[in-house]
Design a protein around this motif. Structure first.
Motif, PDB file in Angstrom:
ATOM      1  N   ARG A 408      -7.598   8.248   3.536  1.00  0.00           N
ATOM      2  CA  ARG A 408      -6.670   7.817   2.690  1.00  0.00           C
ATOM      3  C   ARG A 408      -6.126   6.458   2.596  1.00  0.00           C
ATOM      4  NH1 ARG A 408      -2.754  12.981   5.067  1.00  0.00           N
ATOM      5  NH2 ARG A 408      -4.482  12.829   6.600  1.00  0.00           N
ATOM      6  N   VAL A 409      -5.858   5.632   3.807  1.00  0.00           N
ATOM      7  CA  VAL A 409      -5.185   4.432   3.757  1.00  0.00           C
ATOM      8  C   VAL A 409      -5.842   3.426   4.684  1.00  0.00           C
ATOM      9  CG1 VAL A 409      -3.096   5.479   3.429  1.00  0.00           C
ATOM     10  CG2 VAL A 409      -3.589   5.125   5.505  1.00  0.00           C
ATOM     11  N   GLY A 410      -5.390   2.276   4.802  1.00  0.00           N
ATOM     12  CA  GLY A 410      -6.024   1.171   5.575  1.00  0.00           C
ATOM     13  C   GLY A 410      -7.022   0.263   5.225  1.00  0.00           C
ATOM     14  N   SER A 411      -7.409   0.535   3.844  1.00  0.00           N
ATOM     15  CA  SER A 411      -8.419  -0.609   3.445  1.00  0.00           C
ATOM     16  C   SER A 411      -8.360  -0.301   1.845  1.00  0.00           C
ATOM     17  CB  SER A 411      -9.891  -0.141   3.654  1.00  0.00           C
ATOM     18  OG  SER A 411     -10.249   0.913   3.811  1.00  0.00           O
ATOM     19  N   ILE A 412      -8.805  -1.492   1.120  1.00  0.00           N
ATOM     20  CA  ILE A 412      -8.983  -1.402  -0.364  1.00  0.00           C
ATOM     21  C   ILE A 412     -10.294  -0.992  -0.630  1.00  0.00           C
ATOM     22  CG2 ILE A 412      -8.786  -2.632  -2.619  1.00  0.00           C
ATOM     23  CD1 ILE A 412      -6.490  -4.325  -1.376  1.00  0.00           C
ATOM     24  N   GLU A 413     -10.680   0.506  -0.747  1.00  0.00           N
ATOM     25  CA  GLU A 413     -11.845   0.795  -1.018  1.00  0.00           C
ATOM     26  C   GLU A 413     -11.736   2.079  -2.045  1.00  0.00           C
ATOM     27  OE1 GLU A 413     -14.264   0.183   3.141  1.00  0.00           O
ATOM     28  OE2 GLU A 413     -12.724   1.643   3.330  1.00  0.00           O
ATOM     29  N   ALA A 414     -12.686   2.457  -2.738  1.00  0.00           N
ATOM     30  CA  ALA A 414     -12.825   3.749  -3.647  1.00  0.00           C
ATOM     31  C   ALA A 414     -12.568   4.694  -2.786  1.00  0.00           C
ATOM     32  CB  ALA A 414     -14.166   3.635  -4.150  1.00  0.00           C
ATOM     33  N   GLY A 415     -11.607   5.684  -3.326  1.00  0.00           N
ATOM     34  CA  GLY A 415     -11.328   7.034  -2.774  1.00  0.00           C
ATOM     35  C   GLY A 415      -9.994   7.030  -1.957  1.00  0.00           C
ATOM     36  N   LYS A 416      -9.614   5.673  -1.694  1.00  0.00           N
ATOM     37  CA  LYS A 416      -8.151   5.540  -0.921  1.00  0.00           C
ATOM     38  C   LYS A 416      -7.294   5.570  -1.836  1.00  0.00           C
ATOM     39  CE  LYS A 416     -10.700   4.952   2.904  1.00  0.00           C
ATOM     40  NZ  LYS A 416     -10.350   3.265   3.769  1.00  0.00           N
ATOM     41  N   PHE A 417      -6.055   5.847  -1.307  1.00  0.00           N
ATOM     42  CA  PHE A 417      -4.680   5.546  -2.076  1.00  0.00           C
ATOM     43  C   PHE A 417      -4.657   4.268  -2.486  1.00  0.00           C
ATOM     44  CE2 PHE A 417      -2.986   9.621   0.262  1.00  0.00           C
ATOM     45  CZ  PHE A 417      -2.771  10.333  -1.143  1.00  0.00           C
TER      46      PHE A 417
END
Length: 448
Positions: A408-417
């Protein structure tokens, strides 16, 4: 009803291939909510539901440590669909151009107390009702979000107030970060998590007090029943409590094992307030997920935490603020005396733990100092031996792993919020830029 004339914030955007568009809406209102409201007035076209594209000069990839130039982040609803350099922006996308700023993932604080303030460290807390601390929590949730912390773990609040706050934020009633809430912290009678400020004739005992295995299991299950995402226990004495010693353990190994094994069986992680070596050792051997503070961590504790891959959540900046402001907040003399001994010692021991490679997640103990200053922890971690990138990782990928929210969180990646922040300058060169977050998005909605 949303009052568009109140608490407004202007966010300049452009629609790809069209004229500049300026949207005015309350800070906590998502673009989708605004679109629905305006759709009811017949003044929004289908284009309002298009992809959002964020452009910025730089984006920090917290996993690799690389800085991506000419960054573009594509967002559909609440989630990121793509991120990289010079990505093609779909026709009709709403474009948010952040110019020369650096974008990072929304930050995560693993040790907050949103329903408390520094003034509550003295006797004034006795006069505060649950409704009052709940409203305090709403204020502090907003300040925390505005500071760039889009997720927090709240580890201890009276009467499940943090759980109510979490639910209100999730419902969109008030602005704030995503919260993993613990409800009342668990501890022994007269221990750090018991209320020690009332005279004995008032027979005041904190809601989370549990002695012995049977009581410990009951309170663990009760907290979960009323919505706890995580269980918080007090394994040692504390600094800001009367009549106990931060160096001594409080729960026995048997009690700790009962709480932790039951919490794990029911799908919850456990965070242990633990300053002293013996309390740290017992909690780690019992299978705890994180040690909070770790002020007196010793060589044995370091060895055990590395072997068991137990996270350490140090809270070190608070020592600067608390001692400097003790008189202003009327901190009782016995608590100040403990703080002057424990907090400087903690820095030496935390530095040793960092050097030894104990896994670290970011935490502040905000409430001991004012909420919204959470970012000041980064510079102290760097002073204690971390690189700026290592410090940033404690509040992004490390924290999301401890939360169990890596999807969900913690990085700027596809699929994350789409939880994203922007700062001026380069935080890898000057980590203090994270004390001055300029722009915040949570779940695809601009909130600052």
């Amino acid at each position: 009803m949303l009052q568009f004339g109140q608490h407004r914030s202007d966010i300049s955007t452009t629609t790809s291939g069209e004229h500049d568009l300026k949207l005015n809406y309350p800070r906590w209102a998502s673009l989708s909510a605004l679109s629905l409201a305006l759709l009811g007035l017949g003044i929004v076209s289908h284009a309002s539901a298009a992809v959002t594209a964020i452009k910025a000069a730089r984006m920090l990839d917290v996993r690799s440590g690389n800085t991506i130039e000419a960054a573009v982040i594509l967002i559909d609803g609440e989630r990121i669909t793509a991120a990289g350099s010079k990505l093609a922006i779909p026709a009709g996308a709403q474009v948010i151009d952040l110019g020369d700023k650096t974008v990072l993932p929304g930050l995560i604080d693993m040790h907050t107390h949103l329903t408390g303030d520094p003034a509550d460290l003295g006797y004034s807390v006795i006069a505060k009702s649950v409704p009052r601390i709940t409203l305090t929590g709403a204020k502090n949730a907003r300040l925390t979000l505005q500071a760039g912390f889009t997720s927090v773990r709240d580890v201890g609040a009276d009467a499940y107030a943090d759980i109510g706050l979490r639910d209100a934020i999730n419902a969109g009633d008030v602005p704030g970060p995503r919260i993993a809430a613990s409800g009342p912290p668990m501890g022994i009678t007269g221990g750090h998590c018991d209320d020690t400020m009332h005279a004995p004739e008032f027979k005041s005992v904190a809601l989370g007090v549990a002695d012995g295995v049977e009581e410990a299991l009951k309170v663990t299950r009760r907290n979960i029943k009323y919505g706890a995402d995580v269980i918080k226990i007090c394994a040692t004495g504390g600094v800001l409590s009367f009549g106990d010693d931060p160096r001594t353990s409080q729960y026995t190994l048997e009690e700790l094992k009962a709480i932790i094994s039951d919490a794990h069986r029911l799908g919850r992680k456990v965070a242990a307030h633990a300053h002293g070596g013996d309390g740290i050792r017992l909690a780690v051997l019992a299978g705890v997920d994180s040690i909070e503070h770790g002020s007196y961590i010793d060589d044995e504790g370091i060895k055990l935490m590395k072997e068991h891959k137990t996270w350490l959540v140090p809270t070190v900046y608070l020592g600067d603020w608390l001692i400097a402001n003790a008189e202003a907040i009327k901190l009782p003399a016995p608590l100040l005396a403990k703080a002057k001994v424990v907090l400087p010692t903690a820095r030496q021991n935390i530095a040793r733990a960092i050097k030894a490679g104990v896994p670290i997640a970011f935490g502040t103990d905000a409430a001991v100092y004012p909420h919204g200053l959470n970012g000041r922890e980064f510079a102290v971690l760097v002073k204690l031996g971390m690189t700026p990138l290592q410090a940033i990782r404690t509040a992004t990928v490390n924290a999301s792993e401890l939360l169990g929210w890596t999807d969900r969180v913690g990085s700027i990646e596809a699929g994350k919020f789409a939880d994203i922040i922007a700062v001026d300058g380069d935080p890898l060169k000057d980590v203090s830029t994270l004390e001055r977050v300029q722009w915040v998005m949570k779940g695809g909605a601009v909130v600052k």
